[in-house]
Motif scaffolding. Structure first.
Motif, PDB file in Angstrom:
ATOM      1  N   ARG A  35      94.998  23.751  38.415  1.00  0.00           N
ATOM      2  CA  ARG A  35      94.152  22.559  38.532  1.00  0.00           C
ATOM      3  C   ARG A  35      92.818  22.901  39.202  1.00  0.00           C
ATOM      4  N   LYS A  36      92.872  23.706  40.258  1.00  0.00           N
ATOM      5  CA  LYS A  36      91.634  24.091  40.948  1.00  0.00           C
ATOM      6  C   LYS A  36      90.724  24.893  40.026  1.00  0.00           C
ATOM      7  N   GLN A  37      91.303  25.770  39.224  1.00  0.00           N
ATOM      8  CA  GLN A  37      90.507  26.563  38.295  1.00  0.00           C
ATOM      9  C   GLN A  37      89.857  25.664  37.244  1.00  0.00           C
ATOM     10  N   LEU A  38      90.617  24.684  36.718  1.00  0.00           N
ATOM     11  CA  LEU A  38      90.051  23.750  35.744  1.00  0.00           C
ATOM     12  C   LEU A  38      88.940  22.917  36.363  1.00  0.00           C
ATOM     13  N   GLN A  39      89.125  22.469  37.598  1.00  0.00           N
ATOM     14  CA  GLN A  39      88.080  21.704  38.283  1.00  0.00           C
ATOM     15  C   GLN A  39      86.804  22.531  38.410  1.00  0.00           C
ATOM     16  N   SER A  40      86.960  23.797  38.729  1.00  0.00           N
ATOM     17  CA  SER A  40      85.798  24.684  38.838  1.00  0.00           C
ATOM     18  C   SER A  40      85.119  24.854  37.487  1.00  0.00           C
ATOM     19  N   ALA A  41      85.905  25.010  36.438  1.00  0.00           N
ATOM     20  CA  ALA A  41      85.337  25.178  35.094  1.00  0.00           C
ATOM     21  C   ALA A  41      84.575  23.922  34.673  1.00  0.00           C
ATOM     22  N   TYR A  42      85.173  22.748  34.905  1.00  0.00           N
ATOM     23  CA  TYR A  42      84.500  21.496  34.549  1.00  0.00           C
ATOM     24  C   TYR A  42      83.213  21.320  35.341  1.00  0.00           C
ATOM     25  N   ALA A  43      83.253  21.605  36.628  1.00  0.00           N
ATOM     26  CA  ALA A  43      82.060  21.472  37.470  1.00  0.00           C
ATOM     27  C   ALA A  43      80.967  22.439  37.021  1.00  0.00           C
TER      28      ALA A  43
END
Length: 117
Positions: free
Chosen positions: A88-96
């Motif tokens: 989830r943290k990796q996806l949040q970083s990718a989206y940001a």
């Protein structure tokens, strides 16, 4: 249990160096000393072996944190929760990152259009 023969020599060394059970978890630092591998290689092996179906557990607990062979459903859940949170943290970083990129380029296009008018 999966067949150890399908592993590379390095993966087999990694797997056979991991204790069974979360209460016996071994830190990446200690495992690196035992195996002679760096922590990036250990992480890569753990992920690769999981994809092959080997029960490699990991905990970030400050007391019992480290790698272990999963022996029960509770230990499986600890590792799954850890991996899902990381994902989830990796996806949040990718989206940001994508959002920041779009915003930056949209501002640049507006600025470029203003200078050409």
């Amino acid at each position: 249990m999966k067949d150890l023969e399908e592993l590379t020599k390095s993966e087999r060394k990694f797997y056979l160096s991991i204790p069974k059970g979360i209460e016996n978890a071994i830190t990446a630092k200690k495992l690196a000393v035992i195996t002679g591998m760096n922590t990036r290689t250990l992480t890569a092996h753990a992920n690769h072996l999981r994809r092959k179906g080997f029960p490699i557990g990991a905990s970030h607990d400050s007391v019992n944190g480290g790698y272990y062979i999963i022996t029960n459903a509770e230990e499986l859940n600890v590792t799954v929760r850890t991996l899902e949170a990381y994902g989830r943290k990796q996806l949040q970083s990718a989206y940001a990152l994508k959002k920041g990129w779009r915003n930056r380029h949209n501002r640049k296009e507006v600025k470029d259009n203003e200078t050409t008018i």
